[in-house]
Design a protein around this motif. Sequence first.
Motif, PDB file in Angstrom:
ATOM      1  N   LEU A   1      -2.231 -12.526 -13.867  1.00  0.00           N
ATOM      2  CA  LEU A   1      -2.222 -12.617 -15.325  1.00  0.00           C
ATOM      3  C   LEU A   1      -3.544 -13.175 -15.834  1.00  0.00           C
ATOM      4  O   LEU A   1      -4.058 -14.152 -15.291  1.00  0.00           O
ATOM      5  CB  LEU A   1      -1.070 -13.496 -15.798  1.00  0.00           C
ATOM      6  N   LYS A   2      -4.058 -12.570 -16.890  1.00  0.00           N
ATOM      7  CA  LYS A   2      -5.319 -13.012 -17.478  1.00  0.00           C
ATOM      8  C   LYS A   2      -5.148 -13.545 -18.900  1.00  0.00           C
ATOM      9  O   LYS A   2      -5.949 -14.355 -19.346  1.00  0.00           O
ATOM     10  CB  LYS A   2      -6.322 -11.849 -17.494  1.00  0.00           C
ATOM     11  N   PHE A   3      -4.135 -13.074 -19.605  1.00  0.00           N
ATOM     12  CA  PHE A   3      -3.944 -13.487 -20.996  1.00  0.00           C
ATOM     13  C   PHE A   3      -2.718 -14.372 -21.177  1.00  0.00           C
ATOM     14  O   PHE A   3      -2.805 -15.454 -21.739  1.00  0.00           O
ATOM     15  CB  PHE A   3      -3.841 -12.255 -21.893  1.00  0.00           C
ATOM     16  N   PHE A   4      -1.580 -13.917 -20.694  1.00  0.00           N
ATOM     17  CA  PHE A   4      -0.340 -14.660 -20.907  1.00  0.00           C
ATOM     18  C   PHE A   4      -0.270 -15.878 -19.993  1.00  0.00           C
ATOM     19  O   PHE A   4      -0.363 -15.761 -18.773  1.00  0.00           O
ATOM     20  CB  PHE A   4       0.874 -13.763 -20.666  1.00  0.00           C
ATOM     21  N   LYS A   5      -0.117 -17.040 -20.610  1.00  0.00           N
ATOM     22  CA  LYS A   5       0.050 -18.284 -19.863  1.00  0.00           C
ATOM     23  C   LYS A   5       1.525 -18.681 -19.812  1.00  0.00           C
ATOM     24  O   LYS A   5       1.933 -19.445 -18.945  1.00  0.00           O
ATOM     25  CB  LYS A   5      -0.751 -19.420 -20.516  1.00  0.00           C
ATOM     26  N   ASN A   6       2.283 -18.158 -20.773  1.00  0.00           N
ATOM     27  CA  ASN A   6       3.706 -18.455 -20.868  1.00  0.00           C
ATOM     28  C   ASN A   6       4.485 -17.355 -20.149  1.00  0.00           C
ATOM     29  O   ASN A   6       4.488 -16.200 -20.572  1.00  0.00           O
ATOM     30  CB  ASN A   6       4.109 -18.533 -22.348  1.00  0.00           C
ATOM     31  N   GLN A   7       5.131 -17.693 -19.052  1.00  0.00           N
ATOM     32  CA  GLN A   7       5.852 -16.701 -18.257  1.00  0.00           C
ATOM     33  C   GLN A   7       6.993 -16.063 -19.046  1.00  0.00           C
ATOM     34  O   GLN A   7       7.306 -14.884 -18.857  1.00  0.00           O
ATOM     35  CB  GLN A   7       6.398 -17.352 -16.984  1.00  0.00           C
ATOM     36  N   GLU A   8       7.611 -16.809 -19.956  1.00  0.00           N
ATOM     37  CA  GLU A   8       8.703 -16.253 -20.747  1.00  0.00           C
ATOM     38  C   GLU A   8       8.199 -15.139 -21.660  1.00  0.00           C
ATOM     39  O   GLU A   8       8.881 -14.134 -21.857  1.00  0.00           O
ATOM     40  CB  GLU A   8       9.371 -17.358 -21.572  1.00  0.00           C
ATOM     41  N   GLU A   9       7.013 -15.312 -22.230  1.00  0.00           N
ATOM     42  CA  GLU A   9       6.422 -14.260 -23.057  1.00  0.00           C
ATOM     43  C   GLU A   9       6.172 -13.009 -22.234  1.00  0.00           C
ATOM     44  O   GLU A   9       6.436 -11.891 -22.684  1.00  0.00           O
ATOM     45  CB  GLU A   9       5.105 -14.743 -23.676  1.00  0.00           C
ATOM     46  N   PHE A  10       5.667 -13.192 -21.034  1.00  0.00           N
ATOM     47  CA  PHE A  10       5.356 -12.046 -20.182  1.00  0.00           C
ATOM     48  C   PHE A  10       6.640 -11.325 -19.772  1.00  0.00           C
ATOM     49  O   PHE A  10       6.674 -10.093 -19.709  1.00  0.00           O
ATOM     50  CB  PHE A  10       4.581 -12.507 -18.950  1.00  0.00           C
ATOM     51  N   GLN A  11       7.695 -12.062 -19.508  1.00  0.00           N
ATOM     52  CA  GLN A  11       8.976 -11.447 -19.169  1.00  0.00           C
ATOM     53  C   GLN A  11       9.515 -10.644 -20.355  1.00  0.00           C
ATOM     54  O   GLN A  11      10.070  -9.555 -20.184  1.00  0.00           O
ATOM     55  CB  GLN A  11       9.971 -12.526 -18.757  1.00  0.00           C
ATOM     56  N   ARG A  12       9.330 -11.179 -21.558  1.00  0.00           N
ATOM     57  CA  ARG A  12       9.774 -10.490 -22.770  1.00  0.00           C
ATOM     58  C   ARG A  12       8.988  -9.197 -22.958  1.00  0.00           C
ATOM     59  O   ARG A  12       9.555  -8.142 -23.277  1.00  0.00           O
ATOM     60  CB  ARG A  12       9.571 -11.422 -23.962  1.00  0.00           C
ATOM     61  N   LEU A  13       7.674  -9.276 -22.768  1.00  0.00           N
ATOM     62  CA  LEU A  13       6.833  -8.087 -22.850  1.00  0.00           C
ATOM     63  C   LEU A  13       7.285  -7.046 -21.836  1.00  0.00           C
ATOM     64  O   LEU A  13       7.405  -5.858 -22.152  1.00  0.00           O
ATOM     65  CB  LEU A  13       5.373  -8.460 -22.597  1.00  0.00           C
ATOM     66  N   SER A  14       7.553  -7.478 -20.628  1.00  0.00           N
ATOM     67  CA  SER A  14       7.948  -6.564 -19.559  1.00  0.00           C
ATOM     68  C   SER A  14       9.249  -5.857 -19.887  1.00  0.00           C
ATOM     69  O   SER A  14       9.387  -4.645 -19.701  1.00  0.00           O
ATOM     70  CB  SER A  14       8.082  -7.330 -18.240  1.00  0.00           C
ATOM     71  N   ALA A  15      10.235  -6.623 -20.390  1.00  0.00           N
ATOM     72  CA  ALA A  15      11.523  -6.028 -20.747  1.00  0.00           C
ATOM     73  C   ALA A  15      11.352  -4.989 -21.857  1.00  0.00           C
ATOM     74  O   ALA A  15      11.980  -3.925 -21.822  1.00  0.00           O
ATOM     75  CB  ALA A  15      12.496  -7.122 -21.178  1.00  0.00           C
ATOM     76  N   ALA A  16      10.492  -5.283 -22.827  1.00  0.00           N
ATOM     77  CA  ALA A  16      10.271  -4.348 -23.936  1.00  0.00           C
ATOM     78  C   ALA A  16       9.589  -3.074 -23.456  1.00  0.00           C
ATOM     79  O   ALA A  16       9.961  -1.961 -23.864  1.00  0.00           O
ATOM     80  CB  ALA A  16       9.447  -5.020 -25.025  1.00  0.00           C
ATOM     81  N   THR A  17       8.590  -3.197 -22.595  1.00  0.00           N
ATOM     82  CA  THR A  17       7.903  -2.003 -22.096  1.00  0.00           C
ATOM     83  C   THR A  17       8.838  -1.136 -21.263  1.00  0.00           C
ATOM     84  O   THR A  17       8.741   0.096 -21.289  1.00  0.00           O
ATOM     85  CB  THR A  17       6.668  -2.366 -21.254  1.00  0.00           C
ATOM     86  N   GLU A  18       9.753  -1.765 -20.542  1.00  0.00           N
ATOM     87  CA  GLU A  18      10.695  -1.002 -19.718  1.00  0.00           C
ATOM     88  C   GLU A  18      11.647  -0.183 -20.581  1.00  0.00           C
ATOM     89  O   GLU A  18      12.076   0.893 -20.184  1.00  0.00           O
ATOM     90  CB  GLU A  18      11.482  -1.933 -18.805  1.00  0.00           C
ATOM     91  N   ARG A  19      11.973  -0.674 -21.772  1.00  0.00           N
ATOM     92  CA  ARG A  19      12.825   0.104 -22.665  1.00  0.00           C
ATOM     93  C   ARG A  19      12.044   1.273 -23.270  1.00  0.00           C
ATOM     94  O   ARG A  19      12.610   2.335 -23.544  1.00  0.00           O
ATOM     95  CB  ARG A  19      13.386  -0.780 -23.792  1.00  0.00           C
ATOM     96  N   ILE A  20      10.763   1.094 -23.491  1.00  0.00           N
ATOM     97  CA  ILE A  20       9.940   2.175 -24.038  1.00  0.00           C
ATOM     98  C   ILE A  20       9.643   3.225 -22.968  1.00  0.00           C
ATOM     99  O   ILE A  20       9.638   4.430 -23.237  1.00  0.00           O
ATOM    100  CB  ILE A  20       8.636   1.606 -24.616  1.00  0.00           C
ATOM    101  N   PHE A  21       9.413   2.778 -21.735  1.00  0.00           N
ATOM    102  CA  PHE A  21       9.143   3.707 -20.632  1.00  0.00           C
ATOM    103  C   PHE A  21      10.052   3.306 -19.463  1.00  0.00           C
ATOM    104  O   PHE A  21       9.635   2.664 -18.515  1.00  0.00           O
ATOM    105  CB  PHE A  21       7.674   3.624 -20.211  1.00  0.00           C
TER     106      PHE A  21
END
Length: 255
Positions: A68-88
């Motif tokens: 990770l280079k930008f996200f320091k908060n693991q919860e934010e990154f998990q949220r991003l990941s879940a959202a991208t998985e719904r889109i693709f």
Amino acid sequence: MADEEKHKTDESRRQFLKNSGYFAGGLVGGGILGSVIGWQVDEDTQNQTQGEQTDQGNQGGPNFNRALKFFKNQEEFQRLSAATERIFPEDDNGPGAIKLGVPYFIDHELAGEYGNNDRLYMNGPFHEGTPYQGFQSRLKRKQIFKEGLRVMEQEAQNSHDDSFVNLDQEQQDEILTKFQNDEVKLRGVKASDFFGMLRESTLAGAFADPLYGGNTNMEGWRMKEFPGSQMSYMDEIGSEEFVEMEPRALYDHLH
């Protein structure tokens, strides 16, 4: 029962993609890759994602694209990941955003020129633009993603009294659709602008060269039978039939 549940999941996935108005094939054909140069999982899947230390073109060594280079908060990154998985999402055609490394692609983009709006005019005045002018905001893309992910969690708590990553797929789709339709309010930017950036970045990460962190093992290209970065097509260009080729990434030319 398992087949019935899988069918419902596939129907939900197709319906969301249909409603979003964006399909992967159309984006690649439309040149979206030229404009854009964690996660809801169980413990086993998370360990697999975090433990991926090699990839094609970097066998036997650390995969620095999984840092990770930008996200320091693991919860934010998990949220991003879940959202991208719904889109693709993963389906019978191939892997979804998480397995393709899309969240890492977005993380790296936000840490660089894309996230800092380095190539955009960022001085005022800031007025709401027409639908043809794109987003008009004083915020940088990295700030927009932060704000979008914050409100995404807030909406999940308000609507379902739980974290976004813990919601089922239909509930996650419901929240993402609210963003698409501007049914939630973000500070400094329209919700639909954030959703558009998230969607474009997700699909770019699925089909960009693996050098940029996504499209793990060129699986995104394999789904579309895209040849990648071939040195030459001299031996195939005269063929009247479709030529199926093993895709090549930029790093293949370094060996």
